[in-house]
Design a protein around this motif. Structure first.
Motif, PDB file in Angstrom:
ATOM      1  N   PRO A  14      26.356 -22.358 -15.154  1.00 57.72           N
ATOM      2  CA  PRO A  14      26.475 -20.999 -14.619  1.00 57.72           C
ATOM      3  C   PRO A  14      25.244 -20.541 -13.840  1.00 57.72           C
ATOM      4  CG  PRO A  14      27.296 -21.074 -16.858  1.00 57.72           C
ATOM      5  CD  PRO A  14      26.635 -22.386 -16.604  1.00 57.72           C
ATOM      6  N   VAL A  15      24.067 -21.059 -14.200  1.00 56.62           N
ATOM      7  CA  VAL A  15      22.857 -20.733 -13.424  1.00 56.62           C
ATOM      8  C   VAL A  15      23.030 -21.235 -12.001  1.00 56.62           C
ATOM      9  CG1 VAL A  15      20.364 -21.085 -13.224  1.00 56.62           C
ATOM     10  CG2 VAL A  15      21.413 -20.858 -15.498  1.00 56.62           C
ATOM     11  N   ILE A  16      23.543 -22.452 -11.890  1.00 54.77           N
ATOM     12  CA  ILE A  16      23.749 -23.044 -10.567  1.00 54.77           C
ATOM     13  C   ILE A  16      24.854 -22.309  -9.819  1.00 54.77           C
ATOM     14  CG2 ILE A  16      24.375 -25.173  -9.356  1.00 54.77           C
ATOM     15  CD1 ILE A  16      23.143 -26.699 -11.768  1.00 54.77           C
ATOM     16  N   TYR A  17      25.901 -21.862 -10.543  1.00 50.05           N
ATOM     17  CA  TYR A  17      26.967 -21.093  -9.888  1.00 50.05           C
ATOM     18  C   TYR A  17      26.411 -19.880  -9.151  1.00 50.05           C
ATOM     19  CZ  TYR A  17      30.095 -23.400 -13.357  1.00 50.05           C
ATOM     20  OH  TYR A  17      30.758 -24.286 -14.150  1.00 50.05           O
ATOM     21  N   THR A  18      25.415 -19.233  -9.734  1.00 45.43           N
ATOM     22  CA  THR A  18      24.881 -17.998  -9.136  1.00 45.43           C
ATOM     23  C   THR A  18      24.031 -18.260  -7.900  1.00 45.43           C
ATOM     24  OG1 THR A  18      22.819 -17.987 -10.426  1.00 45.43           O
ATOM     25  CG2 THR A  18      24.762 -16.937 -11.433  1.00 45.43           C
ATOM     26  N   GLY A  19      23.636 -19.509  -7.705  1.00 43.92           N
ATOM     27  CA  GLY A  19      22.727 -19.837  -6.612  1.00 43.92           C
ATOM     28  C   GLY A  19      21.284 -19.879  -7.061  1.00 43.92           C
ATOM     29  N   ALA A  20      21.021 -19.498  -8.321  1.00 40.48           N
ATOM     30  CA  ALA A  20      19.668 -19.566  -8.868  1.00 40.48           C
ATOM     31  C   ALA A  20      19.308 -21.009  -9.207  1.00 40.48           C
ATOM     32  CB  ALA A  20      19.556 -18.675 -10.096  1.00 40.48           C
ATOM     33  N   THR A  21      18.051 -21.230  -9.510  1.00 35.20           N
ATOM     34  CA  THR A  21      17.561 -22.571  -9.848  1.00 35.20           C
ATOM     35  C   THR A  21      17.257 -22.661 -11.333  1.00 35.20           C
ATOM     36  OG1 THR A  21      16.560 -22.831  -7.659  1.00 35.20           O
ATOM     37  CG2 THR A  21      15.761 -24.283  -9.410  1.00 35.20           C
ATOM     38  N   PRO A  22      17.893 -23.582 -12.055  1.00 40.95           N
ATOM     39  CA  PRO A  22      17.530 -23.763 -13.462  1.00 40.95           C
ATOM     40  C   PRO A  22      16.194 -24.492 -13.579  1.00 40.95           C
ATOM     41  CG  PRO A  22      19.201 -25.358 -12.839  1.00 40.95           C
ATOM     42  CD  PRO A  22      18.988 -24.478 -11.638  1.00 40.95           C
ATOM     43  N   VAL A  23      15.430 -24.127 -14.577  1.00 44.75           N
ATOM     44  CA  VAL A  23      14.194 -24.832 -14.899  1.00 44.75           C
ATOM     45  C   VAL A  23      14.364 -25.334 -16.328  1.00 44.75           C
ATOM     46  CG1 VAL A  23      11.701 -24.677 -15.188  1.00 44.75           C
ATOM     47  CG2 VAL A  23      12.830 -23.381 -13.355  1.00 44.75           C
ATOM     48  N   ILE A  24      14.465 -26.647 -16.493  1.00 47.61           N
ATOM     49  CA  ILE A  24      14.815 -27.258 -17.775  1.00 47.61           C
ATOM     50  C   ILE A  24      13.539 -27.662 -18.506  1.00 47.61           C
ATOM     51  CG2 ILE A  24      16.050 -29.169 -18.866  1.00 47.61           C
ATOM     52  CD1 ILE A  24      17.850 -29.218 -16.308  1.00 47.61           C
ATOM     53  N   VAL A  25      13.357 -27.129 -19.717  1.00 46.37           N
ATOM     54  CA  VAL A  25      12.128 -27.387 -20.473  1.00 46.37           C
ATOM     55  C   VAL A  25      12.450 -28.035 -21.819  1.00 46.37           C
ATOM     56  CG1 VAL A  25      10.971 -25.443 -19.347  1.00 46.37           C
ATOM     57  CG2 VAL A  25      12.059 -25.110 -21.591  1.00 46.37           C
ATOM     58  N   ASP A  26      11.433 -28.528 -22.454  1.00 51.82           N
ATOM     59  CA  ASP A  26      11.575 -29.290 -23.694  1.00 51.82           C
ATOM     60  C   ASP A  26      11.844 -28.363 -24.884  1.00 51.82           C
ATOM     61  OD1 ASP A  26      11.730 -31.595 -25.176  1.00 51.82           O
ATOM     62  OD2 ASP A  26       9.638 -32.191 -24.885  1.00 51.82           O
ATOM     63  N   VAL A  27      12.223 -28.986 -25.983  1.00 47.90           N
ATOM     64  CA  VAL A  27      12.539 -28.241 -27.210  1.00 47.90           C
ATOM     65  C   VAL A  27      11.469 -28.479 -28.264  1.00 47.90           C
ATOM     66  CG1 VAL A  27      15.004 -28.333 -26.753  1.00 47.90           C
ATOM     67  CG2 VAL A  27      13.954 -30.123 -28.171  1.00 47.90           C
ATOM     68  N   ILE A  58      21.245 -11.921 -11.031  1.00 41.95           N
ATOM     69  CA  ILE A  58      20.495 -13.159 -10.853  1.00 41.95           C
ATOM     70  C   ILE A  58      21.209 -14.021  -9.815  1.00 41.95           C
ATOM     71  CG2 ILE A  58      19.872 -15.325 -11.995  1.00 41.95           C
ATOM     72  CD1 ILE A  58      19.359 -13.587 -14.515  1.00 41.95           C
ATOM     73  N   GLY A  59      20.442 -14.520  -8.851  1.00 39.37           N
ATOM     74  CA  GLY A  59      21.065 -15.283  -7.773  1.00 39.37           C
ATOM     75  C   GLY A  59      20.069 -16.101  -6.991  1.00 39.37           C
ATOM     76  N   ILE A  60      20.356 -16.292  -5.728  1.00 39.69           N
ATOM     77  CA  ILE A  60      19.551 -17.145  -4.848  1.00 39.69           C
ATOM     78  C   ILE A  60      18.090 -16.685  -4.848  1.00 39.69           C
ATOM     79  CG2 ILE A  60      19.221 -17.883  -2.453  1.00 39.69           C
ATOM     80  CD1 ILE A  60      22.267 -17.564  -2.081  1.00 39.69           C
ATOM     81  N   GLY A  61      17.191 -17.655  -5.024  1.00 42.07           N
ATOM     82  CA  GLY A  61      15.765 -17.365  -5.035  1.00 42.07           C
ATOM     83  C   GLY A  61      15.187 -17.147  -6.421  1.00 42.07           C
ATOM     84  N   ASP A  62      16.068 -16.987  -7.426  1.00 38.70           N
ATOM     85  CA  ASP A  62      15.615 -16.762  -8.797  1.00 38.70           C
ATOM     86  C   ASP A  62      15.557 -18.085  -9.565  1.00 38.70           C
ATOM     87  OD1 ASP A  62      15.557 -13.986  -8.387  1.00 38.70           O
ATOM     88  OD2 ASP A  62      17.672 -13.791  -8.952  1.00 38.70           O
ATOM     89  N   GLU A  63      14.740 -18.102 -10.623  1.00 37.74           N
ATOM     90  CA  GLU A  63      14.690 -19.231 -11.534  1.00 37.74           C
ATOM     91  C   GLU A  63      15.062 -18.768 -12.936  1.00 37.74           C
ATOM     92  OE1 GLU A  63      11.186 -21.898  -9.343  1.00 37.74           O
ATOM     93  OE2 GLU A  63      10.771 -20.899 -11.264  1.00 37.74           O
ATOM     94  N   VAL A  64      15.781 -19.628 -13.653  1.00 32.64           N
ATOM     95  CA  VAL A  64      16.208 -19.324 -15.020  1.00 32.64           C
ATOM     96  C   VAL A  64      15.818 -20.504 -15.908  1.00 32.64           C
ATOM     97  CG1 VAL A  64      18.138 -18.807 -16.541  1.00 32.64           C
ATOM     98  CG2 VAL A  64      18.138 -17.928 -14.188  1.00 32.64           C
ATOM     99  N   ILE A  65      15.073 -20.237 -16.962  1.00 36.16           N
ATOM    100  CA  ILE A  65      14.582 -21.288 -17.849  1.00 36.16           C
ATOM    101  C   ILE A  65      15.612 -21.591 -18.927  1.00 36.16           C
ATOM    102  CG2 ILE A  65      12.762 -21.922 -19.486  1.00 36.16           C
ATOM    103  CD1 ILE A  65      10.872 -20.102 -17.891  1.00 36.16           C
ATOM    104  N   VAL A  66      15.953 -22.871 -19.088  1.00 40.18           N
ATOM    105  CA  VAL A  66      16.946 -23.316 -20.082  1.00 40.18           C
ATOM    106  C   VAL A  66      16.396 -24.515 -20.844  1.00 40.18           C
ATOM    107  CG1 VAL A  66      18.872 -22.508 -18.651  1.00 40.18           C
ATOM    108  CG2 VAL A  66      18.123 -24.883 -18.493  1.00 40.18           C
ATOM    109  N   PRO A  67      16.899 -24.789 -22.055  1.00 37.37           N
ATOM    110  CA  PRO A  67      16.439 -25.952 -22.813  1.00 37.37           C
ATOM    111  C   PRO A  67      17.102 -27.232 -22.346  1.00 37.37           C
ATOM    112  CG  PRO A  67      18.083 -24.769 -24.069  1.00 37.37           C
ATOM    113  CD  PRO A  67      17.855 -23.964 -22.828  1.00 37.37           C
ATOM    114  N   ASP A  68      16.416 -28.348 -22.601  1.00 39.96           N
ATOM    115  CA  ASP A  68      16.940 -29.653 -22.203  1.00 39.96           C
ATOM    116  C   ASP A  68      18.059 -30.111 -23.123  1.00 39.96           C
ATOM    117  OD1 ASP A  68      16.977 -31.957 -20.623  1.00 39.96           O
ATOM    118  OD2 ASP A  68      15.595 -33.018 -21.942  1.00 39.96           O
TER     119      ASP A  68
END
Length: 470
Positions: A197-210, A178-188
């Motif tokens: 760590p998502v940001i470390y890889t160059g990927a983009t976190p997508v923060i969603v509600d709980v 997982i790296g640049i150009g990818d998105e990873v969904i995480v909770p708020d």
């Protein structure tokens, strides 16, 4: 105490074994007539080793005869006068000079931490064994044992021990490419170690509600956030509460996504009879000092995939080939755990069930004493069995800081819930509309899960705060 009494003609290594028998970390030295002639502590041994003494060298008189002792029948006042910064243990001897007891002074401030490591088992024994083996770095028998035993405990095939929980997530994401150009969904509602760590890889976190009832990532919000760039989901079993892994794994399968479970606060929790950590492609744990079990710092990745296990072990050790030493196949990291840490981990794992049981009992005591108040408790869902890390409650937002401050004034530590990621400027640009997480965060308090907590005092202060009109 008798197991910590030894003859003067022993080696430093032998003295360590006697010290290990006494909780105070001390050995009492006697002569041929069993009369006390000195004492030595684990700190004294450490200083001898730092000064260059060998483990197999014999003790010298000057190593142990600089001590203070008291005669049988002397008053506590006299003993206290002998106590200073360096003197904390005073042997008590009979008229014949034989050891009959000892006085130990501990200065306590009556501070109640929100959590503390439970170190009453084989931690010191295994740590000493690892130290004496000279395998103190990133190889050793305890490392192999800890990886095997912890992954087995989690109903998984493989374990990869790491330096901490944060790098475990980074290692898992890198192993999944997982790296640049990818998105990873995480909770708020989670600690920053999930998203960084998502940001470390160059990927983009997508923060969603709980979800409002579980406080964990909402499956419907995951589905709504999926795009063509989505590569993975990181469900967090926050405060010991399992996520709805059936729905999450169903979504992952439907959209061909990876799942990296963040189990940092949920060692031993189950969903539909399966341990958390056994669902995802890779799952990560933290063994920080305040976690359910600890190695001081430390973490673990677990997986059922041999391919991912092998890749994580490669990346963990600088990307160096296991067949050709100092030949690096790819850019890796130094994310290794030490054998010393793993030794502590093995001892901790031996009593994890008793730790979880004790935490449950502590939560039950709070519930019984506070059941009449307007408090929302974390609850077991019908299909899961959460674990208690910290006792987690929701109170009216107007009362939250008042309760924390009043307890702090009495030297009782509590924690507010995590700030939502979406509330912090550095993460806000990655977040979607997260209303439930903000409501929960504003109301949440973690109460202490330590044996010495004064339940009557804590509950009395909470009740007083809750009854205030302003």
């Amino acid at each position: 105490m008798k197991d910590s009494i030894c003859h003067k003609d022993i080696s430093i290594k032998e003295a360590l074994s006697f010290i290990n028998n006494e909780p105070a970390g001390i050995a009492f030295i006697t002569d041929a007539e069993s009369k006390l002639i000195g004492l030595i502590t684990d700190g004294d041994i450490r200083r001898l080793l730092i000064d260059g003494r060998k483990l197999d060298s014999f003790l010298k008189k000057e190593d142990y005869n600089n001590y203070v002792f008291a005669r049988e029948g002397e008053s506590i006042e006299k003993l206290l006068k002998e106590v200073d910064r360096r003197v904390r243990i005073i042997p008590i001897v009979s008229k014949e000079g034989k050891l009959i007891d000892y006085f130990r002074y501990e200065h306590k401030t009556h501070y109640t931490p929100v959590a503390e490591p439970k170190l009453e088992g084989n931690e010191f024994k295994y740590l000493t064994d690892a130290l004496l083996s000279t395998w103190i770095s990133s190889k050793g028998a305890y490392l192999d044992r800890f990886e095997k035993e912890f992954s087995t405990f989690c109903d998984s095939s493989y374990g990869v021990a790491t330096a901490n929980g944060t790098v475990s997530i980074h290692l898992a994401l890198k192993a999944l490419d997982i790296g640049i150009g990818d998105e990873v969904i995480v909770p708020d509602l989670t600690f920053a170690a999930t998203v960084n760590p998502v940001i470390y890889t160059g990927a983009t976190p997508v923060i969603v509600d709980v979800d409002e009832s579980t406080w964990t990532i909402c499956p419907e919000k995951i589905r709504a956030a999926i795009s063509k760039k989505t590569k993975a989901i990181i469900p967090v079993h926050v405060y010991g509460q399992p996520c709805d892994m059936e729905k999450i794994m169903g979504i992952a399968k439907e959209f061909n996504l990876y799942v990296v479970e963040d189990c940092a606060e949920a060692h031993g929790a189950t969903f539909k009879g399966k341990k958390v950590g056994s669902f995802g492609h890779v799952s990560t744990f933290s063994f920080f000092g305040n976690k359910i079990i600890t190695t001081g710092e430390g973490g673990m990745c677990i997986t059922n995939s041999k391919k991912l296990n092998d890749r994580m072990k490669l990346l963990r050790d600088h990307g160096m080939s296991t067949e050709k030493r100092y030949w690096h196949k790819e850019i890796g990291f130094n994310y290794r755990m030490t054998n010393l840490q793993a030794a502590i981990g093995c001892a901790q794992l031996e009593k994890i069930n008793s730790i979880l049981s004790s935490n449950n009992d502590i939560e039950s005591t709070y519930k019984n004493k506070l059941q009449h108040l307007n408090i929302k408790w974390q609850i077991n869902q019908s299909n899961s069995n959460r674990v208690v890390w910290l006792v987690s409650i929701l109170v009216p937002a107007s009362k939250r800081d008042l309760i924390i401050n009043q307890l702090q004034k009495r030297n009782i530590d509590t924690r507010r819930f995590f700030y939502c990621l979406s509330e912090m400027p550095i993460y806000k640009k990655f977040s979607q509309n997260c209303t439930k997480s903000k409501e929960i965060s504003a109301r949440g308090i973690n109460l202490p899960t330590v044996k010495q907590v004064d339940f009557n005092l804590v509950c009395k202060l909470i009740e007083e705060c809750m009854s205030q009109k302003k």
